[in-house]
Motif scaffolding. Structure first.
Motif, PDB file in Angstrom:
ATOM      1  N   MET A 116       0.841  -1.194   0.000  1.00  6.53           N
ATOM      2  CA  MET A 116       0.000   0.000   0.000  1.00  6.53           C
ATOM      3  C   MET A 116       0.877   1.245   0.000  1.00  6.53           C
ATOM      4  O   MET A 116       1.731   1.394   0.878  1.00  6.53           O
ATOM      5  N   LYS A 117       0.664   2.127  -0.957  1.00 10.64           N
ATOM      6  CA  LYS A 117       1.415   3.377  -1.011  1.00 10.64           C
ATOM      7  C   LYS A 117       0.639   4.464  -0.274  1.00 10.64           C
ATOM      8  O   LYS A 117      -0.485   4.810  -0.653  1.00 10.64           O
ATOM      9  N   ILE A 118       1.249   4.985   0.770  1.00 17.57           N
ATOM     10  CA  ILE A 118       0.619   6.019   1.596  1.00 17.57           C
ATOM     11  C   ILE A 118       1.376   7.326   1.394  1.00 17.57           C
ATOM     12  O   ILE A 118       2.606   7.369   1.490  1.00 17.57           O
ATOM     13  N   VAL A 119       0.644   8.403   1.127  1.00 19.23           N
ATOM     14  CA  VAL A 119       1.231   9.732   0.984  1.00 19.23           C
ATOM     15  C   VAL A 119       0.634  10.642   2.041  1.00 19.23           C
ATOM     16  O   VAL A 119      -0.590  10.665   2.244  1.00 19.23           O
ATOM     17  N   VAL A 120       1.480  11.387   2.726  1.00 17.18           N
ATOM     18  CA  VAL A 120       1.031  12.379   3.695  1.00 17.18           C
ATOM     19  C   VAL A 120       1.443  13.748   3.180  1.00 17.18           C
ATOM     20  O   VAL A 120       2.634  14.023   2.998  1.00 17.18           O
ATOM     21  N   TYR A 121       0.456  14.601   2.932  1.00 11.86           N
ATOM     22  CA  TYR A 121       0.715  15.954   2.460  1.00 11.86           C
ATOM     23  C   TYR A 121       0.586  16.910   3.634  1.00 11.86           C
ATOM     24  O   TYR A 121      -0.472  17.071   4.204  1.00 11.86           O
ATOM     25  N   GLY A 122       1.711  17.533   3.992  1.00  9.79           N
ATOM     26  CA  GLY A 122       1.744  18.448   5.126  1.00  9.79           C
ATOM     27  C   GLY A 122       2.517  17.844   6.277  1.00  9.79           C
ATOM     28  O   GLY A 122       1.986  17.023   7.021  1.00  9.79           O
ATOM     29  N   VAL A 125       5.783   4.993   3.680  1.00  4.72           N
ATOM     30  CA  VAL A 125       5.123   6.294   3.726  1.00  4.72           C
ATOM     31  C   VAL A 125       5.961   7.334   2.984  1.00  4.72           C
ATOM     32  O   VAL A 125       7.174   7.446   3.194  1.00  4.72           O
ATOM     33  N   TYR A 126       5.277   8.109   2.134  1.00  5.56           N
ATOM     34  CA  TYR A 126       5.935   9.169   1.379  1.00  5.56           C
ATOM     35  C   TYR A 126       5.409  10.530   1.846  1.00  5.56           C
ATOM     36  O   TYR A 126       4.223  10.676   2.166  1.00  5.56           O
ATOM     37  N   GLY A 127       6.294  11.496   1.865  1.00  9.53           N
ATOM     38  CA  GLY A 127       5.926  12.826   2.294  1.00  9.53           C
ATOM     39  C   GLY A 127       5.799  13.800   1.147  1.00  9.53           C
ATOM     40  O   GLY A 127       6.535  13.722   0.155  1.00  9.53           O
ATOM     41  N   LYS A 128       4.877  14.740   1.295  1.00 10.53           N
ATOM     42  CA  LYS A 128       4.675  15.822   0.333  1.00 10.53           C
ATOM     43  C   LYS A 128       4.501  17.102   1.134  1.00 10.53           C
ATOM     44  O   LYS A 128       3.768  17.113   2.133  1.00 10.53           O
ATOM     45  N   ASN A 129       5.154  18.167   0.714  1.00  8.31           N
ATOM     46  CA  ASN A 129       5.088  19.404   1.481  1.00  8.31           C
ATOM     47  C   ASN A 129       5.345  20.584   0.569  1.00  8.31           C
ATOM     48  O   ASN A 129       6.038  20.463  -0.442  1.00  8.31           O
ATOM     49  N   ARG A 130       4.784  21.732   0.931  1.00 10.26           N
ATOM     50  CA  ARG A 130       4.959  22.907   0.085  1.00 10.26           C
ATOM     51  C   ARG A 130       6.371  23.477   0.165  1.00 10.26           C
ATOM     52  O   ARG A 130       6.869  24.034  -0.798  1.00 10.26           O
ATOM     53  N   SER A 131       7.026  23.362   1.299  1.00 14.83           N
ATOM     54  CA  SER A 131       8.408  23.832   1.452  1.00 14.83           C
ATOM     55  C   SER A 131       9.339  22.637   1.621  1.00 14.83           C
ATOM     56  O   SER A 131       8.916  21.556   2.046  1.00 14.83           O
ATOM     57  N   ARG A 132      10.593  22.819   1.317  1.00 18.01           N
ATOM     58  CA  ARG A 132      11.535  21.699   1.271  1.00 18.01           C
ATOM     59  C   ARG A 132      12.092  21.307   2.646  1.00 18.01           C
ATOM     60  O   ARG A 132      12.376  20.134   2.890  1.00 18.01           O
ATOM     61  N   GLU A 133      12.251  22.269   3.539  1.00 16.72           N
ATOM     62  CA  GLU A 133      12.955  22.002   4.799  1.00 16.72           C
ATOM     63  C   GLU A 133      12.353  20.850   5.601  1.00 16.72           C
ATOM     64  O   GLU A 133      13.101  19.971   6.078  1.00 16.72           O
ATOM     65  N   PRO A 134      11.015  20.791   5.785  1.00 18.48           N
ATOM     66  CA  PRO A 134      10.458  19.658   6.530  1.00 18.48           C
ATOM     67  C   PRO A 134      10.711  18.312   5.858  1.00 18.48           C
ATOM     68  O   PRO A 134      10.891  17.297   6.543  1.00 18.48           O
ATOM     69  N   LEU A 135      10.733  18.294   4.540  1.00 22.40           N
ATOM     70  CA  LEU A 135      11.015  17.053   3.823  1.00 22.40           C
ATOM     71  C   LEU A 135      12.439  16.582   4.097  1.00 22.40           C
ATOM     72  O   LEU A 135      12.677  15.389   4.339  1.00 22.40           O
ATOM     73  N   ILE A 169      10.047   9.453   6.962  1.00 25.12           N
ATOM     74  CA  ILE A 169       9.406   9.037   5.716  1.00 25.12           C
ATOM     75  C   ILE A 169      10.367   8.163   4.913  1.00 25.12           C
ATOM     76  O   ILE A 169      11.581   8.177   5.133  1.00 25.12           O
ATOM     77  N   ASP A 170       9.798   7.437   3.961  1.00 28.33           N
ATOM     78  CA  ASP A 170      10.618   6.587   3.094  1.00 28.33           C
ATOM     79  C   ASP A 170      11.062   7.317   1.831  1.00 28.33           C
ATOM     80  O   ASP A 170      12.004   6.887   1.165  1.00 28.33           O
ATOM     81  N   GLY A 171      10.374   8.391   1.504  1.00 29.88           N
ATOM     82  CA  GLY A 171      10.731   9.128   0.300  1.00 29.88           C
ATOM     83  C   GLY A 171       9.854  10.349   0.144  1.00 29.88           C
ATOM     84  O   GLY A 171       8.918  10.579   0.925  1.00 29.88           O
ATOM     85  N   VAL A 172      10.152  11.133  -0.882  1.00 30.05           N
ATOM     86  CA  VAL A 172       9.439  12.372  -1.165  1.00 30.05           C
ATOM     87  C   VAL A 172       8.708  12.228  -2.495  1.00 30.05           C
ATOM     88  O   VAL A 172       9.234  11.638  -3.445  1.00 30.05           O
TER      89      VAL A 172
END
Length: 273
Positions: A1-7, A26-36, A45-48
């Motif tokens: 299962m591919k899980i994406v968390v935005y924010g 779990v993959y991360g998505k974010n508007r700014s780069r620093e938290p990633l 997270i496992d990836g962006v």
């Protein structure tokens, strides 16, 4: 299962950390780069990702208006489960239901947090033993709900409560939003600045949640305006009863009010022990 968390604020990053610890990818998505970068460096997270391609579950850990915009215009795969974690639910649900969606929406609200914000405050243990509210409507896919609730248990939530968005907003007006307003008003007393050395647990309990993000909480309050007005008016009316007892120096009335408060406290906690 591919899980994406935005924010990847405190809630989103804690979701990532808890699910990753439970064995999910779990993959991360974010508007700014620093938290990633922080999330990658700390194995949260496992990836962006920059989009939702092949995502099966997406958690939107975003401010309400940003979440609504994403729910309206986000390019989610057909059949993908999309769950927002906003602290209001009726406005979010209305946004989703205004037209047919290719994704399966589930409203959820983790009843957990801290008085600090941001990814550095996140923890894989944030939800351990906490409550999770899941909101349902006429279009809710029960299979999607089952998956979200199973993931919630993997995150560490102890109790899952299902209700309508309207019921959620009425309850949250009391249990969360009113508490933040009271805390904010309470600490603004003229006596506060000179109270160092006079504070204890009661003061700390009353003031803890005054440390908040004023932009996000203003949005939450106004999106839940009617329910919060009802609770605010009720509290003002009850406070006037205590004030009247003080003005009239009425010992019997004050004892009765304090007894009513104590009985309400005991009744709630004994029923929910």
């Amino acid at each position: 299962m591919k899980i994406v968390v935005y924010g990847l604020g405190i809630i989103g990053a804690s979701i990532c950390a808890a699910l990753k610890r439970a064995g999910h990818t779990v993959y991360g998505k974010n508007r700014s780069r620093e938290p990633l970068d922080y999330a990658l460096a700390h194995d949260i997270i496992d990836g962006v990702v920059k989009n939702y391609a092949e995502a099966e579950v997406v958690f939107l850990a975003l401010p309400p208006h940003v979440a609504m915009r994403e729910l309206d215009y986000g390019n989610f795969p057909r059949g993908c489960i999309v769950a927002d974690v906003c602290g209001v639910k009726s406005a979010i649900e209305q946004c989703v239901l205004k037209k047919q969606r290719a994704y399966r929406y589930v409203g959820m609200h983790p009843m957990a947090g801290k008085e600090t914000n941001g990814i550095t405050s996140s923890s894989a243990n944030l939800f351990r033993g906490a409550n999770l509210v899941v909101t349902l409507n006429r279009s809710t896919d029960r299979r999607a709900v089952a998956i979200v609730e199973a993931l919630g248990r993997d995150m560490g939530f102890q109790r899952v409560v299902e209700c309508s968005a309207a019921a959620h907003d009425r309850k949250i007006a009391l249990t969360s939003q009113l508490a933040h307003i009271v805390s904010s008003a309470y600490i603004r007393s003229e006596e506060t600045p000179s109270s160092l050395g006079f504070t204890g647990g009661s003061f700390q309990d009353m003031t803890r949640v005054a440390h908040l993000d004023e932009k996000i909480w203003t949005d939450l309050f106004l999106l839940n305006r009617d329910a919060l007005l009802c609770e605010t008016d009720g509290l003002i009316a009850r406070l006037k009863e205590y004030r009247n007892a003080l003005v009239q120096k009425d010992e019997d009335a004050m004892r009765e009010l304090l007894l009513l408060g104590k009985e309400a406290y005991l009744d709630f906690y004994q029923k929910n022990d």
